[in-house]
Design a protein around this motif. Structure first.
Motif, PDB file in Angstrom:
ATOM      1  N   CYS A  11       0.826  -1.208   0.000  1.00  0.00           N
ATOM      2  CA  CYS A  11       0.000   0.000   0.000  1.00  0.00           C
ATOM      3  C   CYS A  11       0.857   1.254   0.000  1.00  0.00           C
ATOM      4  O   CYS A  11       0.480   2.284  -0.537  1.00  0.00           O
ATOM      5  CB  CYS A  11      -0.925   0.026   1.214  1.00  0.00           C
ATOM      6  SG  CYS A  11      -2.203  -1.237   1.118  1.00  0.00           S
ATOM      7  N   ALA A  12       2.024   1.197   0.616  1.00  0.00           N
ATOM      8  CA  ALA A  12       2.883   2.368   0.720  1.00  0.00           C
ATOM      9  C   ALA A  12       3.740   2.575  -0.530  1.00  0.00           C
ATOM     10  O   ALA A  12       4.338   3.617  -0.693  1.00  0.00           O
ATOM     11  CB  ALA A  12       3.790   2.229   1.939  1.00  0.00           C
ATOM     12  N   ALA A  13       3.814   1.577  -1.392  1.00  0.00           N
ATOM     13  CA  ALA A  13       4.649   1.710  -2.588  1.00  0.00           C
ATOM     14  C   ALA A  13       4.065   2.766  -3.517  1.00  0.00           C
ATOM     15  O   ALA A  13       2.856   2.841  -3.692  1.00  0.00           O
ATOM     16  CB  ALA A  13       4.726   0.362  -3.314  1.00  0.00           C
ATOM     17  N   PRO A  14       4.921   3.608  -4.096  1.00  0.00           N
ATOM     18  CA  PRO A  14       4.410   4.638  -4.995  1.00  0.00           C
ATOM     19  C   PRO A  14       3.827   4.019  -6.255  1.00  0.00           C
ATOM     20  O   PRO A  14       4.323   3.022  -6.762  1.00  0.00           O
ATOM     21  CB  PRO A  14       5.650   5.485  -5.327  1.00  0.00           C
ATOM     22  CG  PRO A  14       6.813   4.599  -5.033  1.00  0.00           C
ATOM     23  CD  PRO A  14       6.364   3.652  -3.971  1.00  0.00           C
ATOM     24  N   ALA A  15       2.753   4.601  -6.742  1.00  0.00           N
ATOM     25  CA  ALA A  15       2.130   4.103  -7.966  1.00  0.00           C
ATOM     26  C   ALA A  15       3.017   4.431  -9.153  1.00  0.00           C
ATOM     27  O   ALA A  15       3.693   5.452  -9.178  1.00  0.00           O
ATOM     28  CB  ALA A  15       0.760   4.764  -8.136  1.00  0.00           C
ATOM     29  N   MET A  16       3.011   3.539 -10.127  1.00  0.00           N
ATOM     30  CA  MET A  16       3.777   3.783 -11.340  1.00  0.00           C
ATOM     31  C   MET A  16       3.104   4.901 -12.121  1.00  0.00           C
ATOM     32  O   MET A  16       1.886   4.950 -12.229  1.00  0.00           O
ATOM     33  CB  MET A  16       3.836   2.514 -12.197  1.00  0.00           C
ATOM     34  CG  MET A  16       4.658   1.401 -11.591  1.00  0.00           C
ATOM     35  SD  MET A  16       6.369   1.861 -11.333  1.00  0.00           S
ATOM     36  CE  MET A  16       6.929   1.954 -13.014  1.00  0.00           C
ATOM     37  N   ALA A  17       3.901   5.795 -12.631  1.00  0.00           N
ATOM     38  CA  ALA A  17       3.368   6.918 -13.401  1.00  0.00           C
ATOM     39  C   ALA A  17       2.852   6.437 -14.750  1.00  0.00           C
ATOM     40  O   ALA A  17       3.330   5.445 -15.290  1.00  0.00           O
ATOM     41  CB  ALA A  17       4.453   7.963 -13.592  1.00  0.00           C
ATOM     42  N   GLN A  18       1.863   7.141 -15.247  1.00  0.00           N
ATOM     43  CA  GLN A  18       1.348   6.863 -16.580  1.00  0.00           C
ATOM     44  C   GLN A  18       2.381   7.251 -17.617  1.00  0.00           C
ATOM     45  O   GLN A  18       2.974   8.323 -17.505  1.00  0.00           O
ATOM     46  CB  GLN A  18       0.117   7.731 -16.822  1.00  0.00           C
ATOM     47  CG  GLN A  18      -1.161   7.026 -16.760  1.00  0.00           C
ATOM     48  CD  GLN A  18      -2.308   7.967 -17.118  1.00  0.00           C
ATOM     49  OE1 GLN A  18      -2.186   9.179 -17.124  1.00  0.00           O
ATOM     50  NE2 GLN A  18      -3.430   7.379 -17.418  1.00  0.00           N
ATOM     51  N   PRO A  19       2.595   6.437 -18.619  1.00  0.00           N
ATOM     52  CA  PRO A  19       3.544   6.850 -19.659  1.00  0.00           C
ATOM     53  C   PRO A  19       2.933   7.934 -20.545  1.00  0.00           C
ATOM     54  O   PRO A  19       1.733   7.948 -20.795  1.00  0.00           O
ATOM     55  CB  PRO A  19       3.762   5.560 -20.454  1.00  0.00           C
ATOM     56  CG  PRO A  19       2.526   4.761 -20.242  1.00  0.00           C
ATOM     57  CD  PRO A  19       2.047   5.113 -18.854  1.00  0.00           C
ATOM     58  N   VAL A  20       3.785   8.852 -20.981  1.00  0.00           N
ATOM     59  CA  VAL A  20       3.388   9.869 -21.940  1.00  0.00           C
ATOM     60  C   VAL A  20       4.329   9.720 -23.135  1.00  0.00           C
ATOM     61  O   VAL A  20       5.545   9.821 -22.985  1.00  0.00           O
ATOM     62  CB  VAL A  20       3.494  11.290 -21.351  1.00  0.00           C
ATOM     63  CG1 VAL A  20       3.150  12.338 -22.395  1.00  0.00           C
ATOM     64  CG2 VAL A  20       2.594  11.426 -20.131  1.00  0.00           C
ATOM     65  N   ASN A  21       3.757   9.429 -24.288  1.00  0.00           N
ATOM     66  CA  ASN A  21       4.542   9.247 -25.504  1.00  0.00           C
ATOM     67  C   ASN A  21       4.328  10.434 -26.422  1.00  0.00           C
ATOM     68  O   ASN A  21       3.198  10.909 -26.582  1.00  0.00           O
ATOM     69  CB  ASN A  21       4.157   7.941 -26.203  1.00  0.00           C
ATOM     70  CG  ASN A  21       4.495   6.751 -25.330  1.00  0.00           C
ATOM     71  OD1 ASN A  21       5.622   6.601 -24.884  1.00  0.00           O
ATOM     72  ND2 ASN A  21       3.506   5.909 -25.066  1.00  0.00           N
ATOM     73  N   ILE A  22       5.412  10.886 -27.027  1.00  0.00           N
ATOM     74  CA  ILE A  22       5.379  12.069 -27.877  1.00  0.00           C
ATOM     75  C   ILE A  22       6.010  11.727 -29.216  1.00  0.00           C
ATOM     76  O   ILE A  22       7.111  11.167 -29.259  1.00  0.00           O
ATOM     77  CB  ILE A  22       6.156  13.240 -27.225  1.00  0.00           C
ATOM     78  CG1 ILE A  22       5.655  13.481 -25.802  1.00  0.00           C
ATOM     79  CG2 ILE A  22       6.066  14.507 -28.061  1.00  0.00           C
ATOM     80  CD1 ILE A  22       6.722  13.476 -24.773  1.00  0.00           C
ATOM     81  N   GLU A  23       5.313  12.057 -30.294  1.00  0.00           N
ATOM     82  CA  GLU A  23       5.860  11.922 -31.646  1.00  0.00           C
ATOM     83  C   GLU A  23       5.987  13.324 -32.222  1.00  0.00           C
ATOM     84  O   GLU A  23       5.004  14.069 -32.257  1.00  0.00           O
ATOM     85  CB  GLU A  23       4.941  11.091 -32.534  1.00  0.00           C
ATOM     86  CG  GLU A  23       4.827   9.652 -32.125  1.00  0.00           C
ATOM     87  CD  GLU A  23       3.919   8.855 -33.044  1.00  0.00           C
ATOM     88  OE1 GLU A  23       3.431   9.406 -34.057  1.00  0.00           O
ATOM     89  OE2 GLU A  23       3.693   7.683 -32.742  1.00  0.00           O
ATOM     90  N   ILE A  24       7.191  13.670 -32.648  1.00  0.00           N
ATOM     91  CA  ILE A  24       7.450  14.997 -33.203  1.00  0.00           C
ATOM     92  C   ILE A  24       7.916  14.827 -34.636  1.00  0.00           C
ATOM     93  O   ILE A  24       8.875  14.100 -34.897  1.00  0.00           O
ATOM     94  CB  ILE A  24       8.528  15.735 -32.396  1.00  0.00           C
ATOM     95  CG1 ILE A  24       8.089  15.887 -30.942  1.00  0.00           C
ATOM     96  CG2 ILE A  24       8.857  17.092 -33.030  1.00  0.00           C
ATOM     97  CD1 ILE A  24       9.173  16.378 -30.025  1.00  0.00           C
ATOM     98  N   SER A  25       7.237  15.504 -35.531  1.00  0.00           N
ATOM     99  CA  SER A  25       7.619  15.482 -36.934  1.00  0.00           C
ATOM    100  C   SER A  25       8.324  16.796 -37.264  1.00  0.00           C
ATOM    101  O   SER A  25       7.800  17.872 -36.981  1.00  0.00           O
ATOM    102  CB  SER A  25       6.363  15.319 -37.797  1.00  0.00           C
ATOM    103  OG  SER A  25       6.708  15.404 -39.156  1.00  0.00           O
ATOM    104  N   LEU A  26       9.521  16.684 -37.824  1.00  0.00           N
ATOM    105  CA  LEU A  26      10.238  17.870 -38.284  1.00  0.00           C
ATOM    106  C   LEU A  26      10.095  17.934 -39.798  1.00  0.00           C
ATOM    107  O   LEU A  26      10.498  17.005 -40.506  1.00  0.00           O
ATOM    108  CB  LEU A  26      11.713  17.805 -37.896  1.00  0.00           C
ATOM    109  CG  LEU A  26      12.015  17.816 -36.397  1.00  0.00           C
ATOM    110  CD1 LEU A  26      13.516  17.753 -36.166  1.00  0.00           C
ATOM    111  CD2 LEU A  26      11.429  19.052 -35.741  1.00  0.00           C
TER     112      LEU A  26
END
Length: 161
Positions: A11-26
């Motif tokens: 219960c005390a363990a920190p929750a895993m963060a949600q991944p955020v994925n980014i695609e950048i087109s140059l």
């Protein structure tokens, strides 16, 4: 006796963060002789304070100040951490980054609203800034930021998709 201790530890363990994925087109530069853009990608909290710089693509450090918003918010202050996320400028194409939901110190951030920023500046050219509010801890979401003069499409995905 051991089971309650294990349950308490879980219960005390920190929750895993949600991944955020980014695609950048140059995009391709218009005409010959264009320099590759300098690009900064960073996250701000709901008070517009920098949380973490995810990437800086550059050649000469003199031109970092042309990415004005990033420089004012984070670049001039995070010189030590900057080396960890800095790499060379990129050719036109599609690039992928991810944010693990941690701050500059590597600590998990709290669920809530954050702003993802992508800024590009071209030597002897123009600059572009796109921003998107995202929510960590909410439902998975996908955002499409329209192309600007120096940036192509930017796609942001939060949560498992």
């Amino acid at each position: 006796m051991k089971k309650p201790l294990l349950a308490l530890m879980l219960c005390a363990a920190p929750a895993m963060a949600q991944p955020v994925n980014i695609e950048i087109s140059l995009p391709e530069g218009s005409g010959g002789g264009h320099y590759r853009p300098y690009v900064a990608v960073w996250v701000e909290n709901d008070r517009q304070q920098p949380v973490k710089t995810l990437a800086v693509w550059r050649k000469e450090s003199d031109w970092l100040k042309d990415m004005r918003r990033w420089w004012r918010k984070a670049g001039r202050y995070d010189q030590g951490e900057l080396d960890a996320v800095t790499s060379a400028t990129r050719k036109p194409g599609l690039y992928r980054l991810s944010w693990d939901g941690t701050d500059q110190a590597g600590e998990p951030v709290a669920p809530g609203k954050y702003r993802l920023n992508v800024e590009a500046a071209r030597e002897h050219g123009s600059r572009s800034l796109v921003r998107q509010v995202i929510e960590l801890g909410g439902e998975p979401a996908r955002y499409h930021l329209k192309p600007t003069e120096e940036l192509g499409d930017v796609i942001i995905s939060t949560g498992a998709q």
